[in-house]
Write a protein that holds these residues in place. Sequence first.
Motif, mmCIF file in Angstrom:
data_model
loop_
_atom_site.group_PDB
_atom_site.id
_atom_site.type_symbol
_atom_site.label_atom_id
_atom_site.label_comp_id
_atom_site.label_asym_id
_atom_site.label_seq_id
_atom_site.Cartn_x
_atom_site.Cartn_y
_atom_site.Cartn_z
ATOM 1 N N SER A 9 0.830 -1.215 0.000
ATOM 2 C CA SER A 9 0.000 0.000 0.000
ATOM 3 C C SER A 9 0.863 1.263 0.000
ATOM 4 O O SER A 9 1.715 1.450 0.868
ATOM 5 C CB SER A 9 -0.901 -0.015 1.250
ATOM 6 O OG SER A 9 -1.307 1.300 1.576
ATOM 7 N N ASN A 11 -0.229 4.217 0.642
ATOM 8 C CA ASN A 11 -0.606 5.025 1.808
ATOM 9 C C ASN A 11 0.128 4.562 3.065
ATOM 10 O O ASN A 11 0.488 5.374 3.918
ATOM 11 C CB ASN A 11 -2.128 4.970 2.013
ATOM 12 C CG ASN A 11 -2.864 5.751 0.940
ATOM 13 O OD1 ASN A 11 -2.508 6.881 0.641
ATOM 14 N ND2 ASN A 11 -3.878 5.144 0.336
ATOM 15 N N PHE A 33 -4.773 -8.743 3.499
ATOM 16 C CA PHE A 33 -5.913 -8.512 2.608
ATOM 17 C C PHE A 33 -6.314 -9.795 1.876
ATOM 18 O O PHE A 33 -7.459 -9.934 1.487
ATOM 19 C CB PHE A 33 -5.578 -7.406 1.596
ATOM 20 C CG PHE A 33 -5.827 -6.002 2.118
ATOM 21 C CD1 PHE A 33 -5.453 -5.632 3.393
ATOM 22 C CD2 PHE A 33 -6.441 -5.050 1.306
ATOM 23 C CE1 PHE A 33 -5.681 -4.336 3.871
ATOM 24 C CE2 PHE A 33 -6.681 -3.758 1.769
ATOM 25 C CZ PHE A 33 -6.295 -3.407 3.048
ATOM 26 N N GLN A 38 -9.111 -6.897 6.547
ATOM 27 C CA GLN A 38 -9.547 -5.501 6.692
ATOM 28 C C GLN A 38 -11.050 -5.406 6.948
ATOM 29 O O GLN A 38 -11.545 -4.376 7.395
ATOM 30 C CB GLN A 38 -9.127 -4.650 5.476
ATOM 31 C CG GLN A 38 -9.958 -4.811 4.228
ATOM 32 C CD GLN A 38 -9.489 -5.977 3.361
ATOM 33 O OE1 GLN A 38 -8.985 -6.983 3.857
ATOM 34 N NE2 GLN A 38 -9.700 -5.863 2.066
ATOM 35 N N GLU A 51 -9.964 0.412 6.291
ATOM 36 C CA GLU A 51 -8.796 0.736 5.474
ATOM 37 C C GLU A 51 -7.538 0.819 6.339
ATOM 38 O O GLU A 51 -7.606 1.168 7.516
ATOM 39 C CB GLU A 51 -8.989 2.101 4.786
ATOM 40 C CG GLU A 51 -10.068 2.129 3.731
ATOM 41 C CD GLU A 51 -10.275 3.514 3.137
ATOM 42 O OE1 GLU A 51 -10.859 3.589 2.061
ATOM 43 O OE2 GLU A 51 -9.861 4.525 3.755
ATOM 44 N N VAL A 52 -6.414 0.525 5.694
ATOM 45 C CA VAL A 52 -5.105 0.794 6.292
ATOM 46 C C VAL A 52 -4.542 2.029 5.615
ATOM 47 O O VAL A 52 -4.941 2.352 4.485
ATOM 48 C CB VAL A 52 -4.148 -0.411 6.106
ATOM 49 C CG1 VAL A 52 -4.600 -1.583 6.934
ATOM 50 C CG2 VAL A 52 -3.974 -0.788 4.642
ATOM 51 N N ASP A 64 -6.098 7.647 9.101
ATOM 52 C CA ASP A 64 -5.893 8.161 7.748
ATOM 53 C C ASP A 64 -4.411 8.513 7.585
ATOM 54 O O ASP A 64 -3.806 9.075 8.511
ATOM 55 C CB ASP A 64 -6.763 9.409 7.540
ATOM 56 C CG ASP A 64 -6.534 10.030 6.181
ATOM 57 O OD1 ASP A 64 -7.090 9.515 5.192
ATOM 58 O OD2 ASP A 64 -5.775 11.012 6.096
ATOM 59 N N SER A 65 -3.854 8.208 6.428
ATOM 60 C CA SER A 65 -2.405 8.367 6.263
ATOM 61 C C SER A 65 -1.951 9.822 6.409
ATOM 62 O O SER A 65 -0.931 10.091 7.039
ATOM 63 C CB SER A 65 -1.945 7.789 4.926
ATOM 64 O OG SER A 65 -2.574 8.446 3.854
HETATM 65 N N1 LIG Z 1 -7.760 8.029 3.028
HETATM 66 C C1 LIG Z 1 -7.114 6.839 3.300
HETATM 67 C C2 LIG Z 1 -7.174 5.888 2.151
HETATM 68 C C3 LIG Z 1 -6.550 4.604 2.584
HETATM 69 C C4 LIG Z 1 -6.754 3.517 1.557
HETATM 70 O O1 LIG Z 1 -7.307 3.727 0.447
HETATM 71 N N2 LIG Z 1 -6.283 2.337 1.933
HETATM 72 C C5 LIG Z 1 -6.430 1.196 1.065
HETATM 73 C C6 LIG Z 1 -5.070 0.535 0.871
HETATM 74 S S1 LIG Z 1 -3.960 1.654 0.077
HETATM 75 C C7 LIG Z 1 -7.360 0.215 1.754
HETATM 76 O O2 LIG Z 1 -7.169 -0.086 2.916
HETATM 77 N N3 LIG Z 1 -8.392 -0.275 1.042
HETATM 78 C C8 LIG Z 1 -9.335 -1.168 1.617
HETATM 79 C C9 LIG Z 1 -9.766 -2.246 0.664
HETATM 80 O O3 LIG Z 1 -9.274 -2.262 -0.482
HETATM 81 O O4 LIG Z 1 -10.571 -3.103 1.091
HETATM 82 C C10 LIG Z 1 -5.669 7.142 3.693
HETATM 83 O O5 LIG Z 1 -4.961 7.861 2.962
HETATM 84 O O6 LIG Z 1 -5.262 6.647 4.737
#
Ligand SMILES: N[C@@H](CCC(=O)N[C@@H](CS)C(=O)NCC(=O)O)C(=O)O
Length: 81
Positions: A9, A11, A33, A38, A51-52, A64-65
Amino acid sequence: MKLYDLDVSGNCYKVRLFAALTGIPLDLVPVDFSKDEQHSSLFTDLNPFQEVPVLVDGETVVRDSQAILVYLACSLSDQRW
Ligand SMILES: N[C@@H](CCC(=O)N[C@@H](CS)C(=O)NCC(=O)O)C(=O)O
């Protein structure tokens, strides 16, 4: 501090990179994942957005990142938010 993390990821990577460059130790907690972790109830309790990355610092949970980067930067100068 614990970082709930996914290695591929971007982020998560920017948080790991900032911490490494500034010398902040993080305990990485991989979220698998491929096993849909998650969406598990354990993780959803921590982050309803499922989300991570997620940063846990004692009682403080940052989900949030961008917010994590600000939190870590403030911790360097001992500011609190
Ligand atoms: N706004 C969030 C976005 C985080 C995000 O999009 N994380 C993705 C991984 S890069 C995630 O966990 N997605 C959950 C999924 O695909 O089920 C941040 O920047 O922390």
